[in-house]
Every structure is written in C-alpha cells, then in structure tokens.
Enzyme design. Structure first.
Site: not given
Ligand SMILES: *Cc1c(COP(=O)(O)O)cnc(C)c1O
Length: 386
Positions: A212, A180, A209, A136, A50, A184, A242
């Site tokens: 990505h 999101e 969220d 997620h 990522n 993801s 990421k």
């Molecule tokens: C990776 C991810 C997270 C968590 O983030 P980290 O910084 O790795 O703890 C939260 N939400 C989504 C959609 C993710 O892909």
C-alpha cells in the site's frame, strides 16, 4: 458417501461462521472506474478499491496490455526459468528497481506468492522471524512455511521488538524483521528508520511489505522514501495489483539477493509466468508513477482533506480506518453508507483483530473533491464520525 460427509463438514463450518456474523459472500462488482462501481446492480461511489491511481482503467495501460496480447499472446506458457521469461519482464524489473533505488527486482505471480516464496529463502528452522502483529496473512504464511521460530511484536512498537530481540536473538542463527511499510487495514506507516537501526544492532535483515506504499507515499516510490532520510531496507516486497493497477508481486533487493530468489523461491520456480498483458500494463504504470508526481500525490491529499473534515487523526496514506469495534455495528455502518450511495467495506476478524471491526476507506486519485466531501457528510449524517 465421502461426498456427503465432505458436504456436511462444509455446511457445519459455514453455519458456525454465519452464527458469528463472519460468513462472507461474493458480490458481483463491475468497476466503471476506481471510484464508481455497480455493486449487486446498484451504482455506488467506491471507497473499496486499492487501485489508488486509477491505473487499472487508464487508456495507456489498457493500450499496452492490448498490444502485448496481440504480439505475445494471452499466457506465458511456462515458468520463467523454463521458457516463460518473455522480453517484457526484463524491462519491468529494471524500471521497478530504478524507481525503488535498488540494484534489481524480481517479479512473482502475485504479492502473496512473493511473500510465501521469499521468506523461506532467507529463514529456516534455526532462525528467528519477528513480525509486526498486524502483518498481512501472507507474511505469516511465508514465515510459517519457512519453519523458523516466529514471534510478533506489538504494532509499530520498536521497544516491544527490541525486548524480544534482547532476550531471543542469541538463540538463533539468522533473523528477519518483517513489517508492512504502510499498514493495509490501519493506513499508518511503520517506524522504518528505528526498525532499520534495530535490525542493524541485532544483525537482522529488515523486510518491508509495501503493497500500500508504492505509488502513494514517498513521492510514489514507497515507504522507504516516506521518512526524513531514505531508509535502507534490504528486502522490499510489494505488489503490482494495487496502485500499479495490474497484477503480480515483486521483491526489490541487490542483484545477488534477487538471483538467489530466482533460484530458490518455490513460488517463483514452480509457477507459470504472468500473462504478457499484465507485465506490459504494469510497466506502463511504473513509467507513470515515476514521472507523474501530481497524480501520485492525489490519494493522500484526498485522505487528508477527509480526515480534517471529520476530525480524525491526519491520514498518512490513502487508507483511513474508522474502527467501530463490534462486527454487527461495522456491518450496519457499511449498509447505511451504501444506502447513501457509498461503497465502504466493513472489515471483520480474522482480517483485523477481534474487537476492532471497522470501516476501511481507500482514497483514489480518480475521486473528485465532491466524492470526498460527500462521503464526509454521509458519515456525519450516519453519526459515524468520532
Ligand atoms: C494485497 C496484499 C498482499 C498480496 O498482494 P497480491 O498481489 O494481492 O497477492 C500482500 N501484502 C499486503 C499488505 C497486501 O495488502
């Protein structure tokens, strides 16, 4: 005695996972770049990372991390509210807020901690949380910790969300709608303009969220900027792990909302600040994302070249799924691509819904055009393009 019963319990649980082909194993992975890895000692071209912009290994982020470590040490020493709030935090929070067009930003220890800490600040047992069904795991954990009533709507289906709100909203005090920005495991964008309108209509707060989205869509500014007009999202969560290439999570919001989070989010209050190296590197990355449009455009350009080449629907982010359905088939597909020199992970339940096991391809700015066309050919040779 108790040691042996605990061990037996673990063994029987592992055997059950094994039978369903859902047991997972850690492979030792040395990343030479975001596009090249030694995976269990074989060099592969990686589409499993990522680090969409290659910033985890960028000379400027590494230099910033080394300098911060030498000056400030390897650890924060305490939670930020006690004595762990070294000066680099303020710079990063203000630069991140500027990039996202918000008044303020709060940095957490990780994206996971940001979600599980923030959601309970704004919803409690008298409230309703509506989540996209593909959200997620840490969004669901945050919702569950809040003790609000949680309902899920069909993936990216605004009508489905609207129906739930029409029948349920009046029974609850406050309401959060969480999705999101870029999904993801599917790579598609949430219909944010319509969800923002729905939230407005039902007196609900929209939270995205954007793990990505940042660095990849909307000119690098994330999913709120990836639609015809900028979408007003009052709670924008994301991660520094990421496209930013470092570690940590964030919430972008108004100043008052950010201050309430700094006071009330338990995973903020009761957890140690991040290492200075991490914050310094993330700050360098945010500067790069804010100024290098050519770089932030590249993952999506690669993804689109790939989807055209293999005749898939056009990519809308750096993530392209190839859903094969069956767990065994997804593992075989991933293994045959590894034979051909490509690391493309099989994603299985519970990460994705049962019956939708898939290959998940993540494109990075540091892939070459040849990496992308090579993967397309390998998929075709393996008969995996649809
Ligand atoms: C990776 C991810 C997270 C968590 O983030 P980290 O910084 O790795 O703890 C939260 N939400 C989504 C959609 C993710 O892909």
């Amino acid at each position: 005695m108790s040691t042996s019963t605990l061990d037996e319990f673990a063994k029987s649980k592992l055997a059950a996972l094994e039978r369903r082909k859902l047991r997972r194993h850690l492979a030792t992975t040395r990343r030479k770049s975001s596009a090249r890895v030694d995976y269990n000692d074989h060099e592969l071209i990686s589409f499993a990372c990522n680090d969409y912009l290659g910033l985890a290994k960028h000379p400027a982020t590494i230099a910033a991390a080394v300098e911060a470590t030498e000056r400030d040490g390897v650890g924060a020493g305490a939670s930020r509210l006690i004595s762990g709030n070294y000066p680099l935090y303020k710079t990063l929070e203000s630069k991140l807020a500027r990039l996202k067009g918000t008044e303020d930003a709060v940095i957490f220890g990780s994206g996971y901690l940001a979600n599980i800490g923030t959601i309970p600040v704004f919803a409690g047992s008298a409230d309703l949380i509506l989540v996209d069904e593909f959200s997620h795991s840490c969004i669901l954990s945050g919702a569950s910790i809040s003790r609000a009533t949680v309902k899920s709507f069909r993936h990216n289906d605004v009508d489905s969300a609207s129906k739930i709100l029409n029948s349920q909203r009046a029974k609850f005090r406050r309401c959060l709608i969480i999705t999101e920005g870029v999904f993801s495991m599917d790579g598609d964008l949430a219909p944010l303009p319509a969800l923002a309108e729905l939230a407005e209509h039902h007196d609900a707060w929209l939270m995205t969220d954007d793990a990505h989205g940042l660095g990849v869509v909307g000119g690098g500014r994330g999913s709120s900027f990836a639609h015809d007009a900028v979408v007003d999202v009052p709670l924008q969560m994301g991660t520094l792990s990421k496209a930013v290439g470092a570690y940590g999570g964030y919430i972008c919001a108004t100043h008052a909302v950010a201050e309430l989070i700094r006071n009330r989010a338990r995973s903020f209050v009761f957890s140690t600040g991040l290492p200075p190296a991490t914050i310094a590197a993330a700050t360098e990355s945010i500067d790069i994302i804010a100024t290098n449009q050519e770089l932030t455009a590249r993952p999506l350009t690669h993804a689109r070249r790939f989807t055209h080449a293999v005749d898939l629907p056009e990519a809308s982010s750096a993530i392209v799924p190839i859903v094969v359905g069956d767990v065994d088939k997804s593992l075989d597909a991933s293994a045959s691509l590894a034979e051909a020199g490509y690391l493309v992970p099989a994603i299985r339940p519970p990460t994705v819904p049962t019956g939708t096991a898939r290959l998940r391809i993540a494109f990075s700015a540091v892939h070459s055009d040849d990496d992308v066309s090579g993967l397309a050919s390998a998929l075709e040779s393996a008969g995996l393009n649809r």
